[in-house]
Design a protein around this motif. Structure first.
Motif, PDB file in Angstrom:
ATOM      1  N   THR A   1      10.438   4.572   8.151  1.00 32.94           N
ATOM      2  CA  THR A   1       8.940   4.558   7.873  1.00 32.94           C
ATOM      3  C   THR A   1       9.754   6.393   7.129  1.00 32.94           C
ATOM      4  N   GLU A   2       8.312   7.107   6.514  1.00 32.29           N
ATOM      5  CA  GLU A   2       8.177   7.782   5.792  1.00 32.29           C
ATOM      6  C   GLU A   2       9.247   8.951   5.869  1.00 32.29           C
ATOM      7  N   LYS A   3       9.562   8.878   7.838  1.00 34.65           N
ATOM      8  CA  LYS A   3      10.396   9.926   8.543  1.00 34.65           C
ATOM      9  C   LYS A   3      11.492  10.220   8.188  1.00 34.65           C
ATOM     10  N   ALA A   4      12.077   9.475   7.536  1.00 37.42           N
ATOM     11  CA  ALA A   4      13.829   9.268   6.361  1.00 37.42           C
ATOM     12  C   ALA A   4      13.538  10.428   5.985  1.00 37.42           C
ATOM     13  N   LEU A   5      12.686  11.342   5.385  1.00 39.12           N
ATOM     14  CA  LEU A   5      13.114  11.911   5.112  1.00 39.12           C
ATOM     15  C   LEU A   5      13.209  13.238   6.022  1.00 39.12           C
TER      16      LEU A   5
ATOM     17  N   GLU B   1      14.085  22.437   8.616  1.00 35.31           N
ATOM     18  CA  GLU B   1      12.921  21.239   9.050  1.00 35.31           C
ATOM     19  C   GLU B   1      11.716  21.281   7.898  1.00 35.31           C
ATOM     20  N   ILE B   2      11.288  19.766   7.835  1.00 33.34           N
ATOM     21  CA  ILE B   2      10.602  19.227   7.205  1.00 33.34           C
ATOM     22  C   ILE B   2       9.774  18.772   8.183  1.00 33.34           C
ATOM     23  N   GLN B   3       8.236  18.595   7.719  1.00 33.45           N
ATOM     24  CA  GLN B   3       6.972  18.062   8.513  1.00 33.45           C
ATOM     25  C   GLN B   3       6.639  17.011   7.910  1.00 33.45           C
ATOM     26  N   LEU B   4       5.991  15.865   7.760  1.00 29.56           N
ATOM     27  CA  LEU B   4       4.537  14.921   6.863  1.00 29.56           C
ATOM     28  C   LEU B   4       3.693  15.113   7.811  1.00 29.56           C
ATOM     29  N   THR B   5       2.321  15.154   7.274  1.00 28.85           N
ATOM     30  CA  THR B   5       1.386  15.314   7.953  1.00 28.85           C
ATOM     31  C   THR B   5       0.927  14.216   6.723  1.00 28.85           C
TER      32      THR B   5
ATOM     33  N   THR C   1       4.440  20.119  -6.341  1.00 36.63           N
ATOM     34  CA  THR C   1       2.996  19.518  -5.148  1.00 36.63           C
ATOM     35  C   THR C   1       3.530  18.993  -3.471  1.00 36.63           C
ATOM     36  N   GLY C   2       5.284  19.452  -3.902  1.00 42.02           N
ATOM     37  CA  GLY C   2       5.313  18.880  -2.065  1.00 42.02           C
ATOM     38  C   GLY C   2       4.812  17.299  -1.308  1.00 42.02           C
ATOM     39  N   ILE C   3       4.636  16.691  -2.845  1.00 43.99           N
ATOM     40  CA  ILE C   3       3.481  15.403  -2.074  1.00 43.99           C
ATOM     41  C   ILE C   3       4.331  13.918  -1.789  1.00 43.99           C
ATOM     42  N   PHE C   4       4.661  13.386  -0.918  1.00 40.72           N
ATOM     43  CA  PHE C   4       5.634  12.550  -0.582  1.00 40.72           C
ATOM     44  C   PHE C   4       4.594  11.063  -0.563  1.00 40.72           C
ATOM     45  N   SER C   5       4.786  10.422  -2.210  1.00 37.95           N
ATOM     46  CA  SER C   5       4.718   8.914  -1.987  1.00 37.95           C
ATOM     47  C   SER C   5       5.542   7.677  -1.302  1.00 37.95           C
ATOM     48  N   PHE C   6       4.978   7.087  -0.037  1.00 39.23           N
ATOM     49  CA  PHE C   6       5.120   5.795   0.185  1.00 39.23           C
ATOM     50  C   PHE C   6       4.967   4.810   0.530  1.00 39.23           C
ATOM     51  N   VAL C   7       5.660   4.087  -0.099  1.00 40.70           N
ATOM     52  CA  VAL C   7       4.979   2.309   0.479  1.00 40.70           C
ATOM     53  C   VAL C   7       5.421   1.832   1.279  1.00 40.70           C
ATOM     54  N   SER C   8       4.691   1.705   2.160  1.00 42.09           N
ATOM     55  CA  SER C   8       4.667   1.021   4.152  1.00 42.09           C
ATOM     56  C   SER C   8       5.251  -0.573   3.389  1.00 42.09           C
TER      57      SER C   8
ATOM     58  N   LYS D   1       0.631  -1.312   0.082  1.00 44.47           N
ATOM     59  CA  LYS D   1      -0.310  -0.076  -0.095  1.00 44.47           C
ATOM     60  C   LYS D   1       1.132   0.992  -0.346  1.00 44.47           C
ATOM     61  N   VAL D   2       0.415   2.189  -1.188  1.00 39.46           N
ATOM     62  CA  VAL D   2       1.409   3.054  -1.099  1.00 39.46           C
ATOM     63  C   VAL D   2       0.248   4.430  -0.091  1.00 39.46           C
ATOM     64  N   TYR D   3       1.294   5.449   0.976  1.00 40.13           N
ATOM     65  CA  TYR D   3       0.599   6.440   0.785  1.00 40.13           C
ATOM     66  C   TYR D   3       0.857   7.704   0.802  1.00 40.13           C
ATOM     67  N   PHE D   4       0.101   8.927   0.852  1.00 40.63           N
ATOM     68  CA  PHE D   4       0.455  10.445   0.394  1.00 40.63           C
ATOM     69  C   PHE D   4       1.105  11.257   1.814  1.00 40.63           C
ATOM     70  N   PHE D   5       1.724  11.707   1.770  1.00 39.91           N
ATOM     71  CA  PHE D   5       2.331  12.669   2.882  1.00 39.91           C
ATOM     72  C   PHE D   5       2.211  14.090   2.270  1.00 39.91           C
ATOM     73  N   GLU D   6       1.955  15.485   2.309  1.00 40.25           N
ATOM     74  CA  GLU D   6       1.963  16.113   2.551  1.00 40.25           C
ATOM     75  C   GLU D   6       3.813  16.861   3.087  1.00 40.25           C
ATOM     76  N   VAL D   7       4.508  17.420   2.451  1.00 41.60           N
ATOM     77  CA  VAL D   7       5.980  17.879   3.128  1.00 41.60           C
ATOM     78  C   VAL D   7       6.186  19.631   3.316  1.00 41.60           C
ATOM     79  N   LYS D   8       5.748  19.645   4.881  1.00 44.51           N
ATOM     80  CA  LYS D   8       6.224  20.799   5.090  1.00 44.51           C
ATOM     81  C   LYS D   8       7.775  21.675   5.341  1.00 44.51           C
TER      82      LYS D   8
END
Length: 317
Positions: free
Chosen positions: A131-135, A147-151, A118-125, A5-12
């Motif tokens: 995890t996506e926090k590797a960014l 600093e970046i925040q992923l939501t 778009t600043g969107i990170f697509s991540f394969v769980s 499953k791919v999840y999507f994260f908004e990166v700030k």
């Protein structure tokens, strides 16, 4: 074949605690990679390992251009958690005998792709990998003032695109419920073997029910009907073990929605083996990487309209 499953994260992106334009992510990662990555023939490597641990965290970068960055994210696992075995003799042995884990190791891995526009990170769980926090780890380690925040894109917002969307249609419903009682199994399915039915019930099995209309038709034909069906499915959440729909609206292409998932995700199929002379042959790591790259490109393209609608991050030139 493996389903992931791919999840999507908004990166700030923040600079000195102040939020800045997320489109600066491209220049930031280009600088981090240029100044800190180890260059290989067809990829670059960043060691994200925190000072507080001896187990390595690794980011391999296979592509970073004006459009996106495609990465593999690996986490070292203790070598003594696996064994190797010769299957002609069944003798077992250590995976890396005599090797220091500081110098050699085994890693579990997954993949991600950051769309710079778009600043969107697509991540394969993947269990056991980073995890996506590797960014965030990469930025924290190599670009201290940033600093970046992923939501995570919330699933509720995705479902609302159908619930409140114009001309929304639901084309199929899949629900999972406990195994029906013996009367249902006997009368509807024609099963009359009491021993078999008793065994099935003892194992606490479940039944999956899929509701579909005739080809090229929909279960619901307008927003009001879709809202009524979604309300009904939500009201039965305590009964169902799983509830999925396939739906579309005037702004959202046909796709699957998992009503029980907290974050919006999308399944991908990854082939792990191919057939050669009647035998299963595993794909190489390079071939697995290429499969994930193509899958992430496709899944982002198919979900881009929905994700940008939810986040308001429409691509700008």
């Amino acid at each position: 074949m493996a389903t992931r499953k791919v999840y999507f994260f908004e990166v700030k992106l923040f600079e000195s605690k102040n939020e800045v334009d997320y489109r600066n992510l491209r220049n930031l990662f280009e600088q981090i990679i240029h100044e800190n990555a180890v260059d290989h023939s067809n990829y670059k490597t960043l060691d994200l390992t925190p000072d507080s641990t001896t187990m390595h965290s690794i980011m391999d970068i296979f592509e970073y251009n004006t459009m996106k960055m495609f990465v593999r994210l690996s986490k070292q696992r203790p070598s003594n958690t696996l064994i190797k075995r010769e299957y002609d003799t069944y003798e077992q042995g250590d995976v890396l005998p005599g090797k220091s884990e500081d110098e050699n190791g085994i890693e579990q891995y997954t993949y991600g792709s950051l769309d710079f526009a778009t600043g969107i990170f697509s991540f394969v769980s993947a269990r056991g990998a980073l995890t996506e926090k590797a960014l965030s780890q990469a930025v924290d380690k190599f670009a201290g003032k940033f600093e970046i925040q992923l939501t995570a894109i919330p699933n509720a917002e995705a479902i609302n695109s159908i619930y409140n969307g114009e001309k929304s249609e639901i084309t199929s419903v899949e629900i999972e419920v406990p195994l029906p009682d013996t009367g249902v199994l006997k009368n509807i399915l024609g099963w009359d073997d009491d021993e078999v039915i008793g065994t099935l019930n003892e194992r606490n099995l479940r039944t999956s029910i899929t509701i579909k209309p005739p080809a090229r038709e929909s279960i619901t034909n307008n927003t009001k009907e879709s809202q009524s069906l979604l309300d009904l499915l939500k009201s039965c959440a305590g009964v169902y073990k799983k509830s999925k729909i396939k739906a579309k609206s005037n702004k959202v292409k046909l796709r699957e929605f998992d009503l029980f998932d907290e974050n919006f995700g999308y399944p991908i199929e990854i082939k792990t083996h191919y057939r050669e002379e009647g035998e299963n042959v595993p794909f190489s790591i390079e071939e697995m990487t290429e499969q994930h790259k193509k899958a992430l490109i496709t899944v982002f393209r198919e979900n881009k309209d929905l994700i940008t609608t939810i986040t308001g991050r429409f691509q700008r030139e």
